[in-house]
Scaffold this motif. Structure first.
Motif, mmCIF file in Angstrom:
data_model
loop_
_atom_site.group_PDB
_atom_site.id
_atom_site.type_symbol
_atom_site.label_atom_id
_atom_site.label_comp_id
_atom_site.label_asym_id
_atom_site.label_seq_id
_atom_site.Cartn_x
_atom_site.Cartn_y
_atom_site.Cartn_z
ATOM 1 N N LEU A 1 -3.272 13.606 13.656
ATOM 2 C CA LEU A 1 -2.746 14.867 13.128
ATOM 3 C C LEU A 1 -1.229 14.816 13.031
ATOM 4 C CD1 LEU A 1 -4.999 17.442 15.020
ATOM 5 C CD2 LEU A 1 -5.236 16.585 12.695
ATOM 6 N N GLY A 2 -0.609 14.117 13.978
ATOM 7 C CA GLY A 2 0.843 13.941 13.891
ATOM 8 C C GLY A 2 1.237 13.180 12.644
ATOM 9 N N LEU A 3 0.452 12.149 12.286
ATOM 10 C CA LEU A 3 0.696 11.409 11.051
ATOM 11 C C LEU A 3 0.511 12.316 9.837
ATOM 12 C CD1 LEU A 3 1.062 8.728 9.430
ATOM 13 C CD2 LEU A 3 -1.420 8.423 9.619
ATOM 14 N N ALA A 4 -0.524 13.141 9.867
ATOM 15 C CA ALA A 4 -0.811 14.013 8.730
ATOM 16 C C ALA A 4 0.273 15.071 8.532
ATOM 17 C CB ALA A 4 -2.167 14.691 8.920
ATOM 18 N N GLY B 1 10.053 4.140 1.189
ATOM 19 C CA GLY B 1 10.162 4.458 -0.226
ATOM 20 C C GLY B 1 8.860 4.314 -0.980
ATOM 21 N N ASN B 2 7.757 4.094 -0.253
ATOM 22 C CA ASN B 2 6.461 3.885 -0.899
ATOM 23 C C ASN B 2 5.378 4.722 -0.217
ATOM 24 O OD1 ASN B 2 4.772 2.720 -2.841
ATOM 25 N ND2 ASN B 2 4.150 1.069 -1.464
ATOM 26 N N CYS B 3 5.744 5.935 0.206
ATOM 27 C CA CYS B 3 4.771 6.896 0.709
ATOM 28 C C CYS B 3 5.175 8.267 0.178
ATOM 29 C CB CYS B 3 4.701 6.908 2.235
ATOM 30 S SG CYS B 3 6.177 7.572 3.054
ATOM 31 N N ASP B 4 4.283 9.236 0.299
ATOM 32 C CA ASP B 4 4.559 10.531 -0.323
ATOM 33 C C ASP B 4 5.770 11.238 0.281
ATOM 34 O OD1 ASP B 4 3.219 10.912 2.070
ATOM 35 O OD2 ASP B 4 1.949 12.526 1.336
ATOM 36 N N THR B 5 5.974 11.089 1.597
ATOM 37 C CA THR B 5 7.103 11.784 2.216
ATOM 38 C C THR B 5 8.433 11.126 1.875
ATOM 39 O OG1 THR B 5 6.677 10.533 4.257
ATOM 40 C CG2 THR B 5 5.779 12.765 4.125
ATOM 41 N N CYS B 6 8.420 9.850 1.509
ATOM 42 C CA CYS B 6 9.643 9.204 1.029
ATOM 43 C C CYS B 6 9.883 9.533 -0.447
ATOM 44 C CB CYS B 6 9.554 7.691 1.210
ATOM 45 S SG CYS B 6 9.796 7.103 2.908
ATOM 46 N N ILE C 1 0.842 -1.201 0.000
ATOM 47 C CA ILE C 1 0.000 0.000 0.000
ATOM 48 C C ILE C 1 0.874 1.247 0.000
ATOM 49 C CG2 ILE C 1 -1.652 1.359 1.323
ATOM 50 C CD1 ILE C 1 -2.945 -1.161 2.249
ATOM 51 N N ARG C 2 0.578 2.165 -0.885
ATOM 52 C CA ARG C 2 1.260 3.463 -0.928
ATOM 53 C C ARG C 2 0.399 4.480 -0.191
ATOM 54 N NH1 ARG C 2 2.779 5.791 -6.694
ATOM 55 N NH2 ARG C 2 4.387 4.161 -6.486
ATOM 56 N N TYR C 3 0.999 5.164 0.790
ATOM 57 C CA TYR C 3 0.280 6.151 1.589
ATOM 58 C C TYR C 3 0.615 7.561 1.125
ATOM 59 C CZ TYR C 3 -0.454 2.259 4.834
ATOM 60 O OH TYR C 3 -0.794 1.052 5.392
ATOM 61 N N ALA C 4 -0.411 8.391 1.015
ATOM 62 C CA ALA C 4 -0.216 9.806 0.683
ATOM 63 C C ALA C 4 -1.263 10.628 1.417
ATOM 64 C CB ALA C 4 -0.315 10.038 -0.821
ATOM 65 N N ILE C 5 -0.835 11.748 1.985
ATOM 66 C CA ILE C 5 -1.734 12.657 2.703
ATOM 67 C C ILE C 5 -1.465 14.071 2.206
ATOM 68 C CG2 ILE C 5 -2.433 13.554 4.960
ATOM 69 C CD1 ILE C 5 -1.499 10.932 6.199
ATOM 70 N N GLU C 6 -2.521 14.786 1.845
ATOM 71 C CA GLU C 6 -2.378 16.142 1.321
ATOM 72 C C GLU C 6 -3.335 17.085 2.029
ATOM 73 O OE1 GLU C 6 -3.013 16.270 -2.874
ATOM 74 O OE2 GLU C 6 -1.621 14.622 -3.316
ATOM 75 N N GLU C 7 -2.935 18.354 2.123
ATOM 76 C CA GLU C 7 -3.854 19.361 2.609
ATOM 77 C C GLU C 7 -4.916 19.607 1.554
ATOM 78 O OE1 GLU C 7 -2.058 23.576 1.876
ATOM 79 O OE2 GLU C 7 -0.392 22.201 2.302
ATOM 80 N N LYS C 8 -6.135 19.914 2.005
ATOM 81 C CA LYS C 8 -7.208 20.205 1.055
ATOM 82 C C LYS C 8 -6.912 21.511 0.333
ATOM 83 C CE LYS C 8 -11.129 17.841 3.202
ATOM 84 N NZ LYS C 8 -12.451 18.007 3.839
ATOM 85 N N LEU D 1 -5.029 7.886 -0.614
ATOM 86 C CA LEU D 1 -4.909 9.344 -0.528
ATOM 87 C C LEU D 1 -5.843 9.829 0.563
ATOM 88 C CD1 LEU D 1 -3.998 12.155 -1.642
ATOM 89 C CD2 LEU D 1 -6.026 12.048 -3.137
ATOM 90 N N MET D 2 -5.313 10.698 1.451
ATOM 91 C CA MET D 2 -6.156 11.331 2.459
ATOM 92 C C MET D 2 -6.020 12.840 2.324
ATOM 93 S SD MET D 2 -6.128 10.947 6.608
ATOM 94 C CE MET D 2 -5.016 12.281 7.062
ATOM 95 N N LEU D 3 -7.155 13.533 2.277
ATOM 96 C CA LEU D 3 -7.181 14.990 2.237
ATOM 97 C C LEU D 3 -7.732 15.496 3.567
ATOM 98 C CD1 LEU D 3 -8.754 15.550 -1.311
ATOM 99 C CD2 LEU D 3 -6.329 15.339 -0.715
ATOM 100 N N TYR D 4 -7.170 16.602 4.051
ATOM 101 C CA TYR D 4 -7.673 17.155 5.311
ATOM 102 C C TYR D 4 -7.351 18.644 5.385
ATOM 103 C CZ TYR D 4 -3.113 17.737 7.502
ATOM 104 O OH TYR D 4 -1.845 18.170 7.810
#
Length: 611
Positions: free
Chosen positions: A378-381, A403-408, A218-225, A342-345
């Motif tokens: 929120l710390g994760l985000a 190497g498989n998330c947005d911050t990597c 699973i590739r994780y990505a979190i972005e601000e709305k 993808l998570m938006l917040y």
């Protein structure tokens, strides 16, 4: 009720070897990870608590001992839809399985009890509400049980995110069935949840198997709305022709998003608790049977999902906790193939989630725990570290940078945010600690606005002192200061910002602060690229032909396609290109019953694509 296929005689069950069952029924040559240890542990009559990530093979840990030991395996599962999927998948593999639930007509119920009492059943699935009826418990006490498996066991704990009161009453199992091994299985349980499960079910900590939480596929990505629909659209372009789930917080947003996706050319459905029961069931069936369907849902669409080929999960709003986020994203890629999330917040999400906590009727201890869980989310985000490491650390697990998330993939840039934080806090103070973030940003930027002029805030010292950042950057800064608890949000009012005690301490101490720079618009979509099933180009046409044959068979039998074979098995078939039944029997995921039923049809497709 559909006739149940016969697989093992009772005598054969007494002597059945777990590895032999694994191969002949499920089509696999060897157990994975701790499966063998767990199966052997239960085979000898021991209890077990099993924590294993979704897609890690939890079901085999109770199904195989149930088939190998004498008696009927009793499986407690939370949802009728989930039980139906599991029973159908087992029957396709040649296992004699059935579900006892409120959907059965009287005659069907009588027929099922006859199957149970005559020993012609391997696995019986039942909801806790049905099991706890006095007459059901009494009847089952006269039936030899090979084991009792409590699936989705986190529902038992008041600290679990899917707590169900009926699950707590399962503490009677130890007294009612003292000689039957008890298994509790879950993919999501932090330390307090695990402790409570063990205590209530009277399972010793020595019988606990913690297999870890990592889902490397699973590739994780979190972005601000920013522009949520545009962000979702970019995300979906990476998944043409694939099934996925889009989670929304409200019923209205669920329906509006599904309508918008349909207008964009997607096959999208809505699902929420306010819908008619039959419509919900119909939409879920379409999702389960389809191969390119998007379900837009509230969290009402949850544990009843056993679809292995969900390729993506998107959150358009902040989930309730890290446990909820892990559980919901874990519905992607159950088959182990690459999948995307993808998570938006935004600030409004944080305020709304906090308001849910404060407005609830929960006792103070529960509210304090929920606040801590929101802080962890929120710390994760907001982290600049590897998302996976932060996620796993919450559950007491660890990994190297993935190497498989947005911050990597695209490490966020940091900057010294000390002065920016001081300016923001000062502006909040000088405007009276009662205005929302939009107003504070306008004051910092020196926007000419009638409301600001009417309030006299165009004359205060912080008016226009923040022009080194644009509006989007200031919103990101304020969001991080809220996540860091330097700013409080008025939950009972209109989202007014005020300085917290930690924020005042920050100003007094003149502390330094590192903050994240906002990501460039749409950059993550370009860097992340497409999450695709890896298959040589020469095998792609055969793989698609096999998928089409699977769909044809599934439509004929009114079954979800994955019940016939998983995508992973089709990939193996396309790669190995077996030319005979003997060769096909060596492909992972092809058991004896499925080889008998479907081997000729799939071998014919492969022969038609031979070079």
């Amino acid at each position: 009720m559909r006739p149940l296929p016969f697989v093992f005689s009772m005598q054969a069950r007494l002597t059945a070897d777990p590895v032999h069952i694994l191969k002949t029924v499920y089509g696999y040559d060897a157990f994975r990870g701790p499966q063998a240890e767990i199966v052997n542990h239960v085979m000898t009559g021991n209890n077990a608590f099993v924590l294993m990530p979704t897609g890690g093979g939890k079901s085999l840990c109770y199904q195989i001992p149930a088939l190998a030991r004498s008696g009927v395996g009793l499986v407690i599962s939370p949802l009728i839809a989930l039980m139906a999927d599991q029973v159908e998948a087992l029957r396709q593999a040649g296992v004699r399985a059935a579900a006892l639930n409120s959907d059965l007509a009287l005659e069907e119920r009588r027929a099922l009890w006859n199957e149970i009492f005559s020993g012609r059943l391997d696995l019986l699935y039942v909801a806790p509400e049905t099991l706890l009826r006095a007459d059901v418990v009494e009847r089952l006490r006269s039936v030899p049980l090979s084991l009792i498996a409590i699936d989705e066991a986190h529902c038992l704990s008041q600290w679990g995110h899917d707590f169900r009161p009926s699950y707590r009453q399962l503490n009677i199992l130890a007294a009612q069935f003292p000689d039957t091994p008890r298994m509790a299985l879950t993919a999501t349980a932090d330390e307090p949840t695990r402790t409570e499960i063990l205590e209530l079910l009277q399972i010793s900590p020595r019988d606990a198997f913690i297999a870890g939480f990592d889902r490397p596929n699973i590739r994780y990505a979190i972005e601000e709305k920013d522009n949520p629909r545009a962000q979702l659209s970019r995300f979906l372009k990476r998944h043409p022709g694939e099934s996925g789930i889009v989670y929304c917080l409200s019923k209205r947003k669920t329906e509006e998003t599904a309508e918008w996706l349909c207008a964009q050319g997607y096959d999208a459905l809505a699902y929420h608790g306010g819908m008619d029961k039959d419509q919900r069931a119909s939409n879920q069936a379409r999702f389960q049977h389809g191969e390119a369907v998007i379900m837009v849902a509230t969290i009402a669409f949850g544990m009843g999902i056993d679809k292995p080929d969900v390729r993506f999960v998107a959150h358009l709003d902040l989930p309730g906790s890290i446990e909820a986020y892990y559980q919901e994203t874990g519905r992607a890629g159950r088959d182990g193939l690459p999948s995307d999330t993808l998570m938006l917040y935004g600030t409004d999400d944080i305020a709304l989630r906090a308001r849910f906590i404060e407005d609830s009727d929960a006792p103070d201890l529960r509210k304090r725990t929920e606040r801590q869980k929101l802080d962890a989310l929120l710390g994760l985000a907001e982290t600049a570290e590897c998302r996976r490491r932060v996620l796993l650390s919450y559950f007491g697990d660890d990994c190297d940078p993935c190497g498989n998330c947005d911050t990597c993939i695209e490490p966020p840039l940091l900057f010294d945010g000390t002065v920016a934080a001081q300016k923001a806090l000062s502006c909040i103070h000088r405007t009276g600690e009662r205005f929302g973030q939009g107003y504070i940003v306008d004051v910092l930027l020196g926007v000419e606005d009638d409301r600001i002029t009417r309030m006299g805030h165009h004359q205060i010292s912080t008016y226009g002192i923040g022009q080194e950042h644009d509006s989007r950057s200031w919103r990101a800064i304020l969001r991080q200061l809220i996540a860091l608890r330097l700013i409080d949000v008025d939950l009972g009012g209109h989202g007014g910002l005020s300085i917290s005690e930690s924020g005042r301490q920050f100003l007094r101490d003149k502390a330094t602060l590192q903050l994240r720079k906002p990501a460039k618009r749409a950059s993550r979509g370009r860097v992340a690229g497409t999450v695709a099933i890896e298959l040589p180009e020469a095998d792609q046409a055969l793989f698609q032909a096999l998928r089409e044959k699977r769909s044809q068979i599934a439509r004929t039998q009114n079954l979800p396609p994955y019940v016939i074979f998983h995508d992973k098995t089709l990939i193996e078939l396309a790669s190995a290109r077996p030319a005979s039944r003997a060769e096909m029997a060596n492909v992972p995921g092809v058991g004896e019953t499925k080889l008998e039923r479907y081997g000729p049809a799939f071998l014919a497709v492969i022969a038609g694509h031979s070079t």
